[in-house]
Enzyme design. Structure first.
Site, PDB file in Angstrom:
ATOM      1  N   GLY A 129      -5.944   5.093   9.941  1.00 38.56           N
ATOM      2  CA  GLY A 129      -6.031   4.570   8.666  1.00 38.56           C
ATOM      3  C   GLY A 129      -4.664   3.409   8.934  1.00 38.56           C
ATOM      4  O   GLY A 129      -3.888   3.554   9.589  1.00 38.56           O
ATOM      5  N   GLN A 139       1.645  -2.090   5.422  1.00 40.19           N
ATOM      6  CA  GLN A 139       2.115  -1.847   6.740  1.00 40.19           C
ATOM      7  C   GLN A 139       2.054  -2.989   7.732  1.00 40.19           C
ATOM      8  O   GLN A 139       2.793  -3.027   8.479  1.00 40.19           O
ATOM      9  CB  GLN A 139       1.411  -0.642   7.381  1.00 40.19           C
ATOM     10  CG  GLN A 139       1.423   0.624   6.544  1.00 40.19           C
ATOM     11  CD  GLN A 139       0.747   1.611   7.201  1.00 40.19           C
ATOM     12  OE1 GLN A 139      -0.550   1.758   7.034  1.00 40.19           O
ATOM     13  NE2 GLN A 139       1.355   2.569   7.858  1.00 40.19           N
ATOM     14  N   HIS A 165       0.226   4.181   0.164  1.00 37.66           N
ATOM     15  CA  HIS A 165       1.078   2.990   0.702  1.00 37.66           C
ATOM     16  C   HIS A 165       0.871   1.790  -0.161  1.00 37.66           C
ATOM     17  O   HIS A 165       1.623   0.904  -0.342  1.00 37.66           O
ATOM     18  CB  HIS A 165       0.287   2.445   1.965  1.00 37.66           C
ATOM     19  CG  HIS A 165       0.854   3.372   3.140  1.00 37.66           C
ATOM     20  ND1 HIS A 165       2.237   3.392   3.534  1.00 37.66           N
ATOM     21  CD2 HIS A 165       0.277   3.989   4.156  1.00 37.66           C
ATOM     22  CE1 HIS A 165       2.517   3.987   4.730  1.00 37.66           C
ATOM     23  NE2 HIS A 165       1.149   4.456   5.063  1.00 37.66           N
ATOM     24  N   LEU A 191       1.896   5.505  10.864  1.00 39.07           N
ATOM     25  CA  LEU A 191       2.332   4.436  11.856  1.00 39.07           C
ATOM     26  C   LEU A 191       3.616   3.755  11.522  1.00 39.07           C
ATOM     27  O   LEU A 191       4.149   3.146  12.613  1.00 39.07           O
ATOM     28  CB  LEU A 191       1.047   3.472  12.100  1.00 39.07           C
ATOM     29  CG  LEU A 191      -0.193   3.944  12.717  1.00 39.07           C
ATOM     30  CD1 LEU A 191      -1.352   3.001  12.547  1.00 39.07           C
ATOM     31  CD2 LEU A 191      -0.081   4.318  13.775  1.00 39.07           C
ATOM     32  N   HIS A 218      -3.560   9.125   1.477  1.00 40.82           N
ATOM     33  CA  HIS A 218      -2.298   8.605   2.258  1.00 40.82           C
ATOM     34  C   HIS A 218      -2.119   6.937   2.154  1.00 40.82           C
ATOM     35  O   HIS A 218      -1.289   6.471   1.936  1.00 40.82           O
ATOM     36  CB  HIS A 218      -2.342   9.153   3.644  1.00 40.82           C
ATOM     37  CG  HIS A 218      -1.252   8.589   4.695  1.00 40.82           C
ATOM     38  ND1 HIS A 218      -0.332   9.440   5.349  1.00 40.82           N
ATOM     39  CD2 HIS A 218      -1.097   7.254   5.234  1.00 40.82           C
ATOM     40  CE1 HIS A 218       0.435   8.643   5.881  1.00 40.82           C
ATOM     41  NE2 HIS A 218      -0.013   7.434   5.952  1.00 40.82           N
TER      42      HIS A 218
HETATM   43  O1  GNR Z   1      -2.923   7.802  12.080  1.00 45.01           O
HETATM   44  C1  GNR Z   1      -2.624   8.221  11.188  1.00 45.01           C
HETATM   45  N1  GNR Z   1      -2.928   9.609  11.020  1.00 45.01           N
HETATM   46  C2  GNR Z   1      -2.865  10.341   9.928  1.00 45.01           C
HETATM   47  C3  GNR Z   1      -2.888  11.690   9.885  1.00 45.01           C
HETATM   48  C4  GNR Z   1      -2.889  12.741   8.988  1.00 45.01           C
HETATM   49  C5  GNR Z   1      -2.551  12.093   7.637  1.00 45.01           C
HETATM   50  C6  GNR Z   1      -2.809  10.571   7.602  1.00 45.01           C
HETATM   51  C7  GNR Z   1      -2.719  10.000   8.509  1.00 45.01           C
HETATM   52  S1  GNR Z   1      -2.827   8.211   8.303  1.00 45.01           S
HETATM   53  C8  GNR Z   1      -2.024   7.543  10.135  1.00 45.01           C
HETATM   54  C9  GNR Z   1      -1.986   6.010   9.936  1.00 45.01           C
HETATM   55  C10 GNR Z   1      -1.193   5.617   8.869  1.00 45.01           C
HETATM   56  O2  GNR Z   1      -0.050   5.488   8.980  1.00 45.01           O
HETATM   57  N2  GNR Z   1      -1.704   5.116   7.779  1.00 45.01           N
HETATM   58  O3  GNR Z   1      -1.230   4.573   6.683  1.00 45.01           O
HETATM   59 NI    NI Z   2       0.956   5.483   6.892  1.00 43.46          NI
END
Ligand code: GNR
Ligand code: NI
Length: 174
Positions: free
Chosen positions: A46, A51, A140, A95, A136
């Protein structure tokens, strides 16, 4: 398409409440494509616009397995319309907090609405990893990162480890 630089914590741009998109125009559709390319390269499941330095309510997700076909979802102005009482725990990463992980508890299922890349209103339900990932990403858009859901002690530990990692990376690049 273009790969965009990803902002890492601590950075004030990750704490901003993002603005709704007025209309899903070509520039927004292009941003969604650039975000997907950036996410796939990282790799991640995601990515939210803040970001990559864009304070707009735009996110992309793809939780499909590596072997199967890609299943990208592009969203503008996403909103949760229902959350299950049942909660689930996932080990989350981000990330914007590279190499840091913690267990986060969230509703197991959600029902949500968003404008797709054509500006068409969609309503869907998600559960499991997809539901966790969307929540998640929606966080953000409100300036919230996963460590905001854990204890202050764990949060400080993770932010300290990340600062150390960034320092070492900066020295190695010198
Ligand atoms: O790549 C990502 N893996 C993830 C694993 C568990 C719960 C949420 C995530 S999102 C993350 C990528 C990211 O930072 N998205 O904002
Ligand atoms: Ni994230």
């Amino acid at each position: 398409m273009a790969v965009l630089p990803i902002i890492t914590a601590p950075d004030p741009r990750l704490k901003v409440k993002c603005e709704p998109v007025a209309a899903v125009e070509k520039t927004i559709a292009r941003l969604m494509d650039d975000m997907l390319e950036t996410m796939y390269l990282a790799p991640g499941i995601g990515l939210a616009a803040p970001q990559v330095g864009v304070t707009k309510r735009v996110l992309v997700v793809d939780v499909s397995s590596k072997d199967g076909p890609r299943e990208p979802i592009r969203m503008a102005n996403p909103e949760t319309v229902w959350r299950s009482d049942a909660l689930t725990v996932y080990e989350e990463g981000c990330l914007s907090l590279p190499e840091q992980y913690a267990e986060v508890e969230r509703p197991e299922k959600i029902r949500f609405r968003y404008l797709d890349e054509k500006g068409v209103l969609q309503e869907r339900e998600a559960e499991g990893l997809l539901a966790t990932c969307i929540q998640h990403e929606m966080d953000h858009l409100d300036g919230i990162i996963f460590v905001d859901h854990i204890s202050a002690l764990k949060r400080r530990m993770i932010l300290r480890k990340l600062a150390k990692l960034k320092k070492h990376q900066a020295l190695a690049a010198d």
